[in-house]
Design an enzyme around this catalytic site. Structure first.
Site, short mmCIF file in Angstrom:
data_model
loop_
_atom_site.label_atom_id
_atom_site.label_comp_id
_atom_site.label_asym_id
_atom_site.label_seq_id
_atom_site.Cartn_x
_atom_site.Cartn_y
_atom_site.Cartn_z
N ARG A 184 37.50 34.38 36.93
CA ARG A 184 37.52 32.92 36.94
C ARG A 184 38.45 32.30 37.97
O ARG A 184 38.05 31.39 38.70
CB ARG A 184 37.87 32.39 35.54
N SER A 185 39.70 32.74 38.02
CA SER A 185 40.62 32.08 38.95
C SER A 185 40.25 32.32 40.41
O SER A 185 40.32 31.37 41.21
CB SER A 185 42.08 32.44 38.66
N CYS A 195 44.14 32.85 35.70
CA CYS A 195 43.38 33.39 34.57
C CYS A 195 44.04 34.71 34.16
O CYS A 195 45.09 35.07 34.69
CB CYS A 195 41.89 33.55 34.88
N ASN A 251 42.83 37.67 37.25
CA ASN A 251 42.68 37.22 38.64
C ASN A 251 41.59 38.00 39.38
O ASN A 251 41.67 38.27 40.56
CB ASN A 251 44.01 37.30 39.39
N ASP A 281 35.74 33.67 29.34
CA ASP A 281 35.90 34.76 30.30
C ASP A 281 34.57 35.50 30.49
O ASP A 281 34.08 36.15 29.56
CB ASP A 281 36.98 35.72 29.80
#
Length: 157
Positions: free
Chosen positions: A17-18, A11, A14, A126
């Site tokens: 989401r990731s 993403c 970091n 996001d």
């Protein structure tokens, strides 16, 4: 024993989401008894959050589901990640555009979107901006379930 399947979620920073995807997938794999078959990590397309921990509201959302992400620090996507990981999975088209701009079309073609593994492909907005960490969690969880089903259907696990 087969080689471990290596998955990298990507993403923008970091920190939301990731890493949520990283730890949700690790939790799912552990509950299915296949954690030893997967190597899961996450990275950023930008440099701005490198070294920072998971954003507190994202960390809190994971904790609400019994998932601990302590120790995770944001890191930048690197060119060698395209050789190391079997799956590179972005959270939204904006991430893909950044990857394409930095690494070129050939490498960017290896990247899929997480929701491509669901019946409702698209972007995971996001939560840094939307503040909807619960919505992001649900979408990421659905994407991770779809990803595992895809891998299992291909008999990679």
């Amino acid at each position: 024993m087969q080689n471990r399947i290596k998955i990298l979620f990507v993403c923008h920073g970091n920190i939301c989401r990731s890493p949520m995807a990283e730890f949700i997938l690790k939790d799912m794999a552990a509950s299915r008894g296949i954690a030893d078959r997967l190597e899961v990590a996450s990275a950023a397309t930008s440099y701005e959050e490198i070294g920072n921990p998971v954003y507190p509201p994202a960390r809190a959302e994971l904790a609400r589901h019994g998932i601990d992400c302590r120790g995770k620090k944001a890191r930048k996507l690197r060119k060698d990640d395209f050789e190391t990981f079997d799956y590179l999975i972005a959270m939204e088209g904006y991430n893909l555009r950044n990857i394409r701009r930095e690494f070129g079309d050939a490498l960017a073609q290896r990247v899929t979107l997480l929701l491509d593994y669901t019946e409702c492909p698209g972007d995971i907005d996001d939560p840094w901006y939307t503040r909807e960490f619960d919505t992001a969690y649900r979408q990421i969880e659905e994407g991770c379930r779809g990803l595992l089903a895809h891998i299992e259907a291909g008999h990679e696990i």
